[in-house]
Write an enzyme that holds these catalytic residues in place. Structure first.
Site, PDB file in Angstrom:
ATOM      1  N   ILE A  33       0.783  -1.229   0.311  1.00 51.78           N
ATOM      2  CA  ILE A  33      -0.099   0.051  -0.052  1.00 51.78           C
ATOM      3  C   ILE A  33       0.860   1.195   0.024  1.00 51.78           C
ATOM      4  CG2 ILE A  33      -0.380  -0.042   2.871  1.00 51.78           C
ATOM      5  CD1 ILE A  33      -3.165   1.019   2.096  1.00 51.78           C
ATOM      6  N   GLY A  44       0.077  -5.594   0.998  1.00 47.27           N
ATOM      7  CA  GLY A  44      -1.025  -5.928  -0.417  1.00 47.27           C
ATOM      8  C   GLY A  44      -0.345  -6.623  -0.920  1.00 47.27           C
ATOM      9  N   ASP A  53      -2.111 -10.292  -0.460  1.00 50.73           N
ATOM     10  CA  ASP A  53      -3.316  -9.659  -0.378  1.00 50.73           C
ATOM     11  C   ASP A  53      -3.490 -10.478  -1.558  1.00 50.73           C
ATOM     12  OD1 ASP A  53      -4.587  -8.850   1.557  1.00 50.73           O
ATOM     13  OD2 ASP A  53      -3.294  -7.082   1.585  1.00 50.73           O
ATOM     14  N   GLU A  80       1.238  -6.046   7.713  1.00 48.74           N
ATOM     15  CA  GLU A  80       0.511  -4.641   8.095  1.00 48.74           C
ATOM     16  C   GLU A  80       0.584  -4.307   9.552  1.00 48.74           C
ATOM     17  OE1 GLU A  80      -1.483  -6.302   4.619  1.00 48.74           O
ATOM     18  OE2 GLU A  80       0.029  -7.137   6.026  1.00 48.74           O
ATOM     19  N   ASP A  99      -6.879  -6.715   5.921  1.00 44.86           N
ATOM     20  CA  ASP A  99      -7.984  -6.255   5.482  1.00 44.86           C
ATOM     21  C   ASP A  99      -8.715  -6.941   4.428  1.00 44.86           C
ATOM     22  OD1 ASP A  99      -7.095  -3.995   4.982  1.00 44.86           O
ATOM     23  OD2 ASP A  99      -8.363  -3.137   6.876  1.00 44.86           O
TER      24      ASP A  99
END
Length: 309
Positions: A99, A155, A158, A178, A186
């Site tokens: 991110i 991310g 993810d 994170e 999340d």
């Protein structure tokens, strides 16, 4: 006989040369593809779409534009009959730094709302929007092969856990980052990583300590299925694998992906029932007879002219 051998060598050299040209094209896209500002889209071979994260000067960090552009991109791919398989990679020195905190701070740290309830409601909408960025990859009926080189942080994990096949270079490393920035992941890692890696203890360790996982451990744990010496070999391997998938019946391939994802999240009896319902219509395709005929004639499925889907 000599002419046959010469013809065969010429044909194979042509295929190899075409493959190398495609790899170079995949690895050297110069800029994002309009209207996108964070993604470069190319078609290195028939029926293959290459999606490249393209912010190399920012280590492919995921800014505000990225989160919506990925949704638009994969929605387009899902409905594109010319695409049968997708390869995802990153431009520059690494796959992604995760991110873009500087760009995303206002959304995450200063959500709008007149009171706590409304602020929380708006923040939930923002999180759900970001979750869609990677869920759209999983829902895409076209198989997605992701090729990771260098760092894959936050991310990035993810993203890759929403893909179907994960490949990496020997210098790749992965980090569920994170907890180091004060939050629980999340947008998919905590939900998908436990279903990718067989060891719950290892998943917990990675998520709770934010330690790095390197390529050898990633392969032994099942996070990736193959490790390549460098990025060029990685992209060549990803393109070859994508070509193998694209050469099969799109009815069979897309049905296989949809049912694999469904079965992962349901019991065996539920998965079997869904499969029976699926195939009661999908078996009524010319692709079955075409594939069977090719097998009887000892031809590759890649020689069969399957209709678009």
């Amino acid at each position: 006989m000599l002419s046959f051998v010469r013809s065969s060598l010429t044909r194979n050299w042509g295929l190899w040369h075409a493959g190398q040209s495609a790899v170079r094209a995949m690895s050297s896209a110069g800029a994002p593809t309009p209207p996108f500002t964070t993604l470069s889209i190319s078609h290195p071979a028939e029926s293959i779409t290459h999606v490249e994260l393209h912010r190399p000067d920012k280590r492919n960090a995921m800014n505000k534009a990225f989160w919506s552009e990925m949704v638009d991109c994969f929605n387009q791919i899902s409905g594109d009959p010319d695409c049968r398989v997708v390869v995802v990679s990153g431009a520059g020195k690494i796959f992604t730094a995760g991110i873009d905190l500087m760009d995303m701070a206002s959304d995450v740290l200063q959500p709008e709302g007149d009171d706590l309830a409304r602020t929380s409601w708006n923040l939930r909408k923002i999180i759900s929007k970001y979750q869609e960025t990677f869920s759209v990859i999983e829902r895409c009926p076209k198989p997605v092969v992701v090729a990771v080189h260098g760092a894959c942080v936050g991310g990035g994990v993810d993203l890759i856990t929403a893909c179907d096949i994960r490949l990496c270079t020997q210098d790749a490393w992965f980090q569920v980052k994170e907890v180091d920035i004060g939050l629980a992941a999340d947008v998919g890692t905590l939900q998908r990583l436990p279903k990718v890696i067989g060891s719950r203890s290892l998943v917990n360790e990675l998520a709770l300590t934010a330690r790095k996982m390197y390529a050898d451990e990633a392969k032994s744990s099942g996070l990736v299925s193959r490790v390549f010496a460098d990025k060029e070999a990685l992209m060549s391997g990803a393109l070859e694998m994508a070509g193998e998938i694209a050469g099969r019946s799109p009815v069979a391939v897309q049905g296989t992906k949809v049912n694999l994802v469904y079965s992962r999240d349901h019991s065996v009896p539920e998965g079997l029932d869904y499969m029976a319902t699926w195939n009661m219509s999908m078996l009524q395709t010319q692709d079955v007879m075409k594939s069977a005929q090719a097998a009887m004639e000892k031809r590759s499925p890649k020689t069969v002219p399957f209709s678009k889907l």
